[in-house]
Write a protein that holds these residues in place. Structure first.
Motif, PDB file in Angstrom:
ATOM      1  N   ARG A   1     -19.104  22.374   9.039  1.00 44.85           N
ATOM      2  CA  ARG A   1     -19.469  20.968   8.942  1.00 44.85           C
ATOM      3  C   ARG A   1     -18.906  20.195  10.139  1.00 44.85           C
ATOM      4  NH1 ARG A   1     -18.289  21.557   3.024  1.00 44.85           N
ATOM      5  NH2 ARG A   1     -20.271  21.270   1.917  1.00 44.85           N
ATOM      6  N   SER A   2     -19.262  18.917  10.183  1.00 40.71           N
ATOM      7  CA  SER A   2     -18.756  18.028  11.227  1.00 40.71           C
ATOM      8  C   SER A   2     -17.260  17.788  11.035  1.00 40.71           C
ATOM      9  CB  SER A   2     -19.504  16.693  11.171  1.00 40.71           C
ATOM     10  OG  SER A   2     -18.805  15.687  11.880  1.00 40.71           O
ATOM     11  N   PRO A   3     -16.497  17.646  12.136  1.00 38.59           N
ATOM     12  CA  PRO A   3     -15.081  17.313  11.989  1.00 38.59           C
ATOM     13  C   PRO A   3     -14.859  15.948  11.364  1.00 38.59           C
ATOM     14  CG  PRO A   3     -15.762  17.218  14.293  1.00 38.59           C
ATOM     15  CD  PRO A   3     -16.885  17.862  13.551  1.00 38.59           C
ATOM     16  N   PHE A   4     -15.894  15.113  11.337  1.00 38.59           N
ATOM     17  CA  PHE A   4     -15.772  13.803  10.703  1.00 38.59           C
ATOM     18  C   PHE A   4     -15.914  13.887   9.192  1.00 38.59           C
ATOM     19  CE2 PHE A   4     -17.182  12.937  15.069  1.00 38.59           C
ATOM     20  CZ  PHE A   4     -16.163  12.087  15.470  1.00 38.59           C
ATOM     21  N   ASN A   5     -16.479  14.965   8.684  1.00 39.92           N
ATOM     22  CA  ASN A   5     -16.553  15.197   7.244  1.00 39.92           C
ATOM     23  C   ASN A   5     -16.532  16.707   7.024  1.00 39.92           C
ATOM     24  OD1 ASN A   5     -16.651  14.624   4.535  1.00 39.92           O
ATOM     25  ND2 ASN A   5     -18.774  13.929   4.514  1.00 39.92           N
ATOM     26  N   PRO A   6     -15.366  17.317   7.240  1.00 37.89           N
ATOM     27  CA  PRO A   6     -15.260  18.771   7.311  1.00 37.89           C
ATOM     28  C   PRO A   6     -15.227  19.425   5.927  1.00 37.89           C
ATOM     29  CG  PRO A   6     -13.125  17.784   7.633  1.00 37.89           C
ATOM     30  CD  PRO A   6     -14.079  16.648   7.477  1.00 37.89           C
ATOM     31  N   SER A   7     -14.839  20.688   5.886  1.00 33.54           N
ATOM     32  CA  SER A   7     -14.924  21.473   4.655  1.00 33.54           C
ATOM     33  C   SER A   7     -13.609  21.597   3.909  1.00 33.54           C
ATOM     34  CB  SER A   7     -15.436  22.883   4.985  1.00 33.54           C
ATOM     35  OG  SER A   7     -16.722  22.827   5.559  1.00 33.54           O
ATOM     36  N   GLY A   8     -12.531  21.054   4.453  1.00 29.83           N
ATOM     37  CA  GLY A   8     -11.244  21.229   3.806  1.00 29.83           C
ATOM     38  C   GLY A   8     -10.505  19.927   3.602  1.00 29.83           C
ATOM     39  N   ILE A   9      -9.395  20.024   2.886  1.00 30.55           N
ATOM     40  CA  ILE A   9      -8.461  18.907   2.760  1.00 30.55           C
ATOM     41  C   ILE A   9      -7.063  19.429   3.067  1.00 30.55           C
ATOM     42  CG2 ILE A   9      -9.780  17.453   1.180  1.00 30.55           C
ATOM     43  CD1 ILE A   9      -8.161  18.642  -1.136  1.00 30.55           C
ATOM     44  N   ARG A  10      -6.286  18.594   3.738  1.00 31.30           N
ATOM     45  CA  ARG A  10      -4.915  18.940   4.113  1.00 31.30           C
ATOM     46  C   ARG A  10      -3.964  17.993   3.411  1.00 31.30           C
ATOM     47  NH1 ARG A  10      -2.315  17.668  10.002  1.00 31.30           N
ATOM     48  NH2 ARG A  10      -2.818  15.610   9.192  1.00 31.30           N
ATOM     49  N   ALA A  11      -2.914  18.538   2.811  1.00 37.07           N
ATOM     50  CA  ALA A  11      -1.937  17.710   2.107  1.00 37.07           C
ATOM     51  C   ALA A  11      -0.531  18.155   2.454  1.00 37.07           C
ATOM     52  CB  ALA A  11      -2.148  17.805   0.594  1.00 37.07           C
ATOM     53  N   GLY A  12       0.370  17.188   2.640  1.00 38.98           N
ATOM     54  CA  GLY A  12       1.760  17.480   2.943  1.00 38.98           C
ATOM     55  C   GLY A  12       2.692  16.901   1.896  1.00 38.98           C
ATOM     56  N   THR A  13       3.895  17.438   1.834  1.00 36.63           N
ATOM     57  CA  THR A  13       4.843  17.011   0.805  1.00 36.63           C
ATOM     58  C   THR A  13       6.069  16.283   1.349  1.00 36.63           C
ATOM     59  OG1 THR A  13       5.878  19.216   0.883  1.00 36.63           O
ATOM     60  CG2 THR A  13       4.170  18.843  -0.791  1.00 36.63           C
ATOM     61  N   ALA A  14       6.104  16.004   2.647  1.00 36.71           N
ATOM     62  CA  ALA A  14       7.293  15.343   3.212  1.00 36.71           C
ATOM     63  C   ALA A  14       7.486  13.952   2.621  1.00 36.71           C
ATOM     64  CB  ALA A  14       7.176  15.267   4.725  1.00 36.71           C
ATOM     65  N   GLY A  15       6.410  13.174   2.536  1.00 31.86           N
ATOM     66  CA  GLY A  15       6.513  11.820   2.004  1.00 31.86           C
ATOM     67  C   GLY A  15       6.871  11.795   0.531  1.00 31.86           C
TER      68      GLY A  15
ATOM     69  N   ARG B   1       0.839  -1.209   0.000  1.00 25.17           N
ATOM     70  CA  ARG B   1       0.000   0.000   0.000  1.00 25.17           C
ATOM     71  C   ARG B   1       0.868   1.251   0.000  1.00 25.17           C
ATOM     72  NH1 ARG B   1      -1.624   4.053   2.761  1.00 25.17           N
ATOM     73  NH2 ARG B   1      -0.208   3.523   4.476  1.00 25.17           N
ATOM     74  N   GLN B   2       1.891   1.262   0.856  1.00 25.37           N
ATOM     75  CA  GLN B   2       2.756   2.429   0.915  1.00 25.37           C
ATOM     76  C   GLN B   2       3.523   2.631  -0.391  1.00 25.37           C
ATOM     77  OE1 GLN B   2       5.211   2.870   4.420  1.00 25.37           O
ATOM     78  NE2 GLN B   2       3.627   2.047   5.773  1.00 25.37           N
ATOM     79  N   GLU B   3       3.971   1.550  -0.991  1.00 27.81           N
ATOM     80  CA  GLU B   3       4.736   1.684  -2.225  1.00 27.81           C
ATOM     81  C   GLU B   3       3.864   2.108  -3.399  1.00 27.81           C
ATOM     82  OE1 GLU B   3       6.722  -2.101  -2.542  1.00 27.81           O
ATOM     83  OE2 GLU B   3       8.518  -1.331  -1.541  1.00 27.81           O
ATOM     84  N   GLN B   4       2.578   1.768  -3.344  1.00 29.05           N
ATOM     85  CA  GLN B   4       1.699   1.986  -4.489  1.00 29.05           C
ATOM     86  C   GLN B   4       0.760   3.177  -4.320  1.00 29.05           C
ATOM     87  OE1 GLN B   4      -0.186  -1.854  -4.964  1.00 29.05           O
ATOM     88  NE2 GLN B   4       1.798  -2.893  -5.130  1.00 29.05           N
ATOM     89  N   THR B   5       0.940   3.939  -3.252  1.00 31.08           N
ATOM     90  CA  THR B   5       0.128   5.137  -3.039  1.00 31.08           C
ATOM     91  C   THR B   5       1.052   6.322  -2.775  1.00 31.08           C
ATOM     92  OG1 THR B   5      -0.066   4.757  -0.645  1.00 31.08           O
ATOM     93  CG2 THR B   5      -1.790   3.811  -2.044  1.00 31.08           C
ATOM     94  N   LEU B   6       0.513   7.516  -2.959  1.00 36.65           N
ATOM     95  CA  LEU B   6       1.242   8.739  -2.642  1.00 36.65           C
ATOM     96  C   LEU B   6       0.808   9.208  -1.262  1.00 36.65           C
ATOM     97  CD1 LEU B   6       1.064  10.604  -6.075  1.00 36.65           C
ATOM     98  CD2 LEU B   6       2.862   9.089  -5.210  1.00 36.65           C
ATOM     99  N   ALA B   7       1.704   9.108  -0.303  1.00 32.98           N
ATOM    100  CA  ALA B   7       1.408   9.472   1.084  1.00 32.98           C
ATOM    101  C   ALA B   7       1.509  10.980   1.224  1.00 32.98           C
ATOM    102  CB  ALA B   7       2.363   8.776   2.045  1.00 32.98           C
ATOM    103  N   MET B   8       0.359  11.635   1.381  1.00 32.73           N
ATOM    104  CA  MET B   8       0.333  13.094   1.489  1.00 32.73           C
ATOM    105  C   MET B   8      -0.372  13.560   2.760  1.00 32.73           C
ATOM    106  SD  MET B   8      -0.192  14.255  -2.472  1.00 32.73           S
ATOM    107  CE  MET B   8       0.335  15.936  -2.103  1.00 32.73           C
ATOM    108  N   ILE B   9      -0.587  12.644   3.706  1.00 30.15           N
ATOM    109  CA  ILE B   9      -1.035  13.060   5.027  1.00 30.15           C
ATOM    110  C   ILE B   9       0.124  13.821   5.664  1.00 30.15           C
ATOM    111  CG2 ILE B   9      -1.685  12.257   7.329  1.00 30.15           C
ATOM    112  CD1 ILE B   9      -3.174   9.942   5.943  1.00 30.15           C
ATOM    113  N   ALA B  10      -0.135  15.052   6.092  1.00 26.49           N
ATOM    114  CA  ALA B  10       0.949  15.957   6.483  1.00 26.49           C
ATOM    115  C   ALA B  10       1.734  15.468   7.691  1.00 26.49           C
ATOM    116  CB  ALA B  10       0.388  17.348   6.743  1.00 26.49           C
ATOM    117  N   SER B  11       1.166  14.574   8.473  1.00 30.63           N
ATOM    118  CA  SER B  11       1.851  14.062   9.662  1.00 30.63           C
ATOM    119  C   SER B  11       2.567  12.743   9.397  1.00 30.63           C
ATOM    120  CB  SER B  11       0.840  13.878  10.799  1.00 30.63           C
ATOM    121  OG  SER B  11      -0.261  13.100  10.387  1.00 30.63           O
ATOM    122  N   GLU B  12       2.624  12.317   8.135  1.00 31.27           N
ATOM    123  CA  GLU B  12       3.280  11.061   7.802  1.00 31.27           C
ATOM    124  C   GLU B  12       4.528  11.301   6.964  1.00 31.27           C
ATOM    125  OE1 GLU B  12      -0.538   7.983   7.747  1.00 31.27           O
ATOM    126  OE2 GLU B  12       0.602   8.333   5.908  1.00 31.27           O
ATOM    127  N   ASN B  13       5.423  10.309   7.021  1.00 36.12           N
ATOM    128  CA  ASN B  13       6.625  10.317   6.207  1.00 36.12           C
ATOM    129  C   ASN B  13       7.089   8.877   6.058  1.00 36.12           C
ATOM    130  OD1 ASN B  13       8.864  11.237   4.739  1.00 36.12           O
ATOM    131  ND2 ASN B  13       9.343  12.851   6.210  1.00 36.12           N
TER     132      ASN B  13
END
Length: 415
Positions: free
Chosen positions: A352-366, A23-35
């Motif tokens: 909106r609810s924090p479970f389905n909020p109004s934004g998306i967050r993306a990071g570039t460390a990974g 999964r890690q090799e075949q996806t682009l990890a852009m969760i800002a808290s991951e690397n």
């Protein structure tokens, strides 16, 4: 990473580990808290040190047989001291949240006052959210970003401090894309005789490399995670002046934890050594350059970004202007189906609810760890927008997923 022994004993877990590697090799990890850590860090974290109890600190343990545990922890401390320039470093916290807990335990009493950034404006659960222990044990008020600019309202923070009279002010954030002016927050703390805790969990590596200003030497306490932009063993860290050293050490152990996770500390030591190499500064500079490219690309497509851009490793897009009927969680799901992994995130003025909020967050460390440069990151931005603009199109999601697969092959994770 060889899991042959796991497969012999427990094929079900071995299958899950193999699946996660794929999964890690075949996806682009852009969760800002991951690397992605190196194989050296993985080996250290999976080492025989997992067998060793080492309650206490180097040279003062509660068990025998800690000579090598001492050596590893001392290396982690020495390297952390060199990276961040702190007088005193404790590398034992199991997470950034437990690092924060240690600071609160060291200097606060139940019912004392915390002033921190609101979660929907980019703060963190461990800074005083009512679902977290901090919001249940302490009296919490929160400051906000300026609704027009998306930047921290430093004047509002100062006014809130003078009105609330907190015992500690918390800075450092989980979804704030701009440079933090630590000295202005310190001035607000000084004005009301409060402590200042700077939580650099997300930007630990950027601070270490000097691509973001450091709060060390400004704030009373600096905490962080050791597995995000710093790419070391998973866990937390506390830094402080020597005057607080004993209080912090007692708050970590025995105040909040028992035996330290020595295998994780080994991973921290190895990751810190990697971060001391000249290549790490170039890496962090590329992280920030890629984040700026991602921000510009998304804006070119018409997405609104909180604060209008970024100074660090993350971008926070508010979908309400461009896609008012698309919650961030739905965008997250569609992107995940195309193998781009980021997260729906609350934004200032969230409706909106924090479970389905109004934004998306993306990071570039990974992405940067995989070798992405600005050109490749710009293409990822194009792919993100294509999905966001076509969340109900299976054809678009499939086509984007095919291109993601090609990018993952072009920029392999573990060769």
């Amino acid at each position: 990473m060889d899991t042959a022994h796991v497969r012999d004993v427990d094929p079900a877990v071995a299958d899950a580990l193999a699946g996660e590697r794929d999964r890690q090799e075949q996806t682009l990890a852009m969760i800002a808290s991951e690397n992605h850590v190196s194989e050296a860090v993985l080996e250290a974290q999976g080492s025989v040190l997992t067998n060793k109890y080492a309650e206490g600190y180097p040279g003062s343990r509660y068990y025998a047989g800690c000579e090598y545990a001492d050596e590893v922890e001392e290396l982690a401390i020495e390297r952390a001291t060199e990276l961040w320039g702190a007088d005193h470093v404790n590398v034992q916290p199991h997470s950034g949240t437990q690092a924060n807990q240690a600071v609160y335990y060291a200097v606060l009493e139940p019912g004392d006052k915390i002033l921190s950034l609101d979660l929907t404006h980019g703060g963190h659960l461990s800074h005083g959210h009512p679902a977290n222990f901090t919001g249940q044990i302490y009296d919490v008020e929160q400051y906000e970003v300026d609704p027009d600019t998306g930047y921290i309202d430093y004047d509002g923070l100062r006014a809130a401090a003078e009105s609330f009279d907190p015992d500690i002010i918390v800075s450092g954030y989980s979804a704030y894309p701009r440079t933090v002016e630590w000295d202005r927050i310190q001035a607000a703390a000084d004005a009301v005789d409060a402590y200042h805790l700077a939580d650099i969990a997300h930007i630990t590596g950027l601070v270490a490399a000097g691509v973001h200003p450091s709060p060390v030497g400004i704030a009373d306490f600096v905490t962080g995670s050791t597995h995000k932009t710093i790419r070391a063993g998973r866990g937390g860290i506390v830094m402080c002046d020597e005057a607080f050293a004993d209080d912090i050490d007692k708050a970590v152990f025995p105040g909040g934890q028992g035996g330290p996770l020595m295998h994780n500390i080994a991973g921290k030591a190895v990751g810190f050594k990697e971060a001391l190499e000249p290549e790490f500064e170039a890496y962090t500079e590329q992280v920030v350059a890629n984040a700026n490219t991602l921000a510009e690309t998304l804006q070119d497509h018409g997405l609104s970004l909180v604060s209008g851009g970024t100074d660090n490793h993350l971008v926070l897009a508010d979908l309400r202007d461009s896609h008012p009927d698309l919650p961030g969680g739905d965008a997250e799901d569609a992107l995940a189906a195309a193998n781009i992994v980021l997260n729906g995130n609350t934004v200032p003025g969230e409706t909106r609810s924090p479970f389905n909020p109004s934004g998306i967050r993306a990071g570039t460390a990974g992405l940067t760890t995989r070798g992405f440069d600005e050109e490749a990151t710009a293409e990822v931005g194009d792919l993100i927008y294509r999905v966001v603009d076509n969340v109900e199109s299976d054809d678009v999601i499939y086509e984007v997923g095919e291109r993601v697969a090609e990018l993952c092959e072009e920029y392999p994770l573990y060769e």
